[in-house]
Design an enzyme around this catalytic site. Sequence first.
Site, PDB file in Angstrom:
ATOM      1  N   GLY A  12       0.783  -1.226   0.000  1.00 21.81           N
ATOM      2  CA  GLY A  12       0.000   0.000   0.000  1.00 21.81           C
ATOM      3  C   GLY A  12       0.811   1.270   0.000  1.00 21.81           C
ATOM      4  N   ASN A  14       1.343   3.093  -2.600  1.00 23.63           N
ATOM      5  CA  ASN A  14       0.548   4.032  -3.409  1.00 23.63           C
ATOM      6  C   ASN A  14      -0.664   4.520  -2.641  1.00 23.63           C
ATOM      7  OD1 ASN A  14       1.532   4.419  -6.340  1.00 23.63           O
ATOM      8  ND2 ASN A  14       1.906   2.253  -5.904  1.00 23.63           N
ATOM      9  N   LEU A  85      -5.130  -7.202  -6.822  1.00 27.26           N
ATOM     10  CA  LEU A  85      -4.741  -8.246  -7.781  1.00 27.26           C
ATOM     11  C   LEU A  85      -5.890  -9.104  -8.304  1.00 27.26           C
ATOM     12  CD1 LEU A  85      -1.315  -9.305  -6.229  1.00 27.26           C
ATOM     13  CD2 LEU A  85      -1.834  -7.544  -7.925  1.00 27.26           C
ATOM     14  N   LEU A  87      -9.331  -9.753 -10.512  1.00 29.69           N
ATOM     15  CA  LEU A  87     -10.091  -9.204 -11.634  1.00 29.69           C
ATOM     16  C   LEU A  87     -11.407  -8.619 -11.103  1.00 29.69           C
ATOM     17  CD1 LEU A  87      -9.775  -9.189 -14.736  1.00 29.69           C
ATOM     18  CD2 LEU A  87     -11.211 -11.231 -14.789  1.00 29.69           C
ATOM     19  N   ASN A 102      -7.017   2.008 -12.481  1.00 28.26           N
ATOM     20  CA  ASN A 102      -5.970   1.114 -12.004  1.00 28.26           C
ATOM     21  C   ASN A 102      -4.616   1.705 -12.378  1.00 28.26           C
ATOM     22  OD1 ASN A 102      -4.726  -1.368 -11.081  1.00 28.26           O
ATOM     23  ND2 ASN A 102      -4.469  -1.943 -13.232  1.00 28.26           N
ATOM     24  N   HIS A 104      -0.784   0.448 -13.402  1.00 27.31           N
ATOM     25  CA  HIS A 104      -0.020  -0.731 -13.804  1.00 27.31           C
ATOM     26  C   HIS A 104       1.444  -0.333 -13.941  1.00 27.31           C
ATOM     27  CE1 HIS A 104       0.467  -4.744 -15.421  1.00 27.31           C
ATOM     28  NE2 HIS A 104       1.317  -4.219 -16.281  1.00 27.31           N
ATOM     29  N   ASP A 145      -6.018  -5.193 -17.278  1.00 23.94           N
ATOM     30  CA  ASP A 145      -5.131  -4.194 -17.902  1.00 23.94           C
ATOM     31  C   ASP A 145      -5.532  -3.757 -19.309  1.00 23.94           C
ATOM     32  OD1 ASP A 145      -3.538  -4.465 -15.594  1.00 23.94           O
ATOM     33  OD2 ASP A 145      -2.456  -6.145 -16.486  1.00 23.94           O
ATOM     34  N   GLU A 174       5.117   6.185  -9.984  1.00 23.23           N
ATOM     35  CA  GLU A 174       3.778   5.968  -9.434  1.00 23.23           C
ATOM     36  C   GLU A 174       3.484   6.981  -8.336  1.00 23.23           C
ATOM     37  OE1 GLU A 174       2.921   1.307 -10.252  1.00 23.23           O
ATOM     38  OE2 GLU A 174       3.770   1.760  -8.304  1.00 23.23           O
TER      39      GLU A 174
HETATM   40  C1  GAR Z   1       2.303  -1.102  -7.772  1.00 21.30           C
HETATM   41  O1  GAR Z   1       3.569  -1.065  -8.368  1.00 21.30           O
HETATM   42  C2  GAR Z   1       1.245  -1.288  -8.818  1.00 21.30           C
HETATM   43  O2  GAR Z   1       1.555  -0.688 -10.031  1.00 21.30           O
HETATM   44  C3  GAR Z   1       1.227  -2.779  -8.962  1.00 21.30           C
HETATM   45  O3  GAR Z   1       1.337  -3.251  -7.646  1.00 21.30           O
HETATM   46  C4  GAR Z   1       2.173  -2.362  -6.912  1.00 21.30           C
HETATM   47  C5  GAR Z   1       1.523  -2.093  -5.580  1.00 21.30           C
HETATM   48  O4  GAR Z   1       2.433  -1.445  -4.752  1.00 21.30           O
HETATM   49  N1  GAR Z   1       0.022  -3.242  -9.591  1.00 21.30           N
HETATM   50  C6  GAR Z   1       0.024  -4.243 -10.455  1.00 21.30           C
HETATM   51  O5  GAR Z   1       1.030  -4.876 -10.748  1.00 21.30           O
HETATM   52  C7  GAR Z   1      -1.346  -4.545 -11.083  1.00 21.30           C
HETATM   53  N2  GAR Z   1      -1.211  -5.422 -12.185  1.00 21.30           N
HETATM   54  P1  GAR Z   1       1.981  -0.772  -3.396  1.00 21.30           P
HETATM   55  O6  GAR Z   1       1.188  -1.818  -2.590  1.00 21.30           O
HETATM   56  O7  GAR Z   1       3.248  -0.442  -2.708  1.00 21.30           O
HETATM   57  O8  GAR Z   1       1.156   0.426  -3.713  1.00 21.30           O
END
Ligand code: GAR
Length: 196
Positions: A12, A14, A85, A87, A102, A104, A145, A174
């Site tokens: 988490g 982000n 993660l 769908l 989302n 990616h 995606d 991000e």
């Molecule tokens: C992020 O890098 C996001 O882009 C990716 O998971 C990570 C979560 O990081 N998402 C995917 O790969 C979706 N296909 P976080 O928990 O530190 O925010």
Amino acid sequence: MANIAIFASGTGTNARKIIEYFKENANIHVALVVSNKATAPVLDMADAFGIEKMVISRQRFYETEELLQALKQRDINFIVLAGFLWLIPEYLVRAYDKRMVNIHPALLPKYGGKGMYGMHVHRAVKAAGEAVSGITIHYVDERYDEGSAIFQASCPISPDDEPEDIARKVQQLEHQHFARVIEKLAGQLEENNTIE
Ligand code: GAR
């Protein structure tokens, strides 16, 4: 007024950035964090910020519309997937059409699809010898995606970069962009923005 739910499965980072970004915002409010994993660190983070959290089981997510009811009860009108993660089922896609985004960790349409998440993505980018990678923020539809892209940013990759280095560069992008893009989109919500 945007009332946001963040869906996240893991750490988490982000989600934290987004919550911090909107903490003092009078019009954009993060009201809920939803996770499919009871032990996800993102839930402790939500607690620390005093944000309501919810854990959803696979059965409730795919076989009932209880989550949609819970979102409506809380007047959630925008959903952010930040490392979530699973769908997204059709009933949620339909209800939050163009109100669910989302992030990616690659430049879609490359390196997307089922199983392409986190380090899997960065390892594939490294294996292909790419000279650039980046992030894609896109609307969510029923396929992994594939929803239409809203924003991309890229970073150079040197041949010496390991997947962990690529991950670090991409994560920086991000953290730099996601909340700002959400701010723009949430700001565009019409006056009458309740979910039917
Ligand atoms: C992020 O890098 C996001 O882009 C990716 O998971 C990570 C979560 O990081 N998402 C995917 O790969 C979706 N296909 P976080 O928990 O530190 O925010």
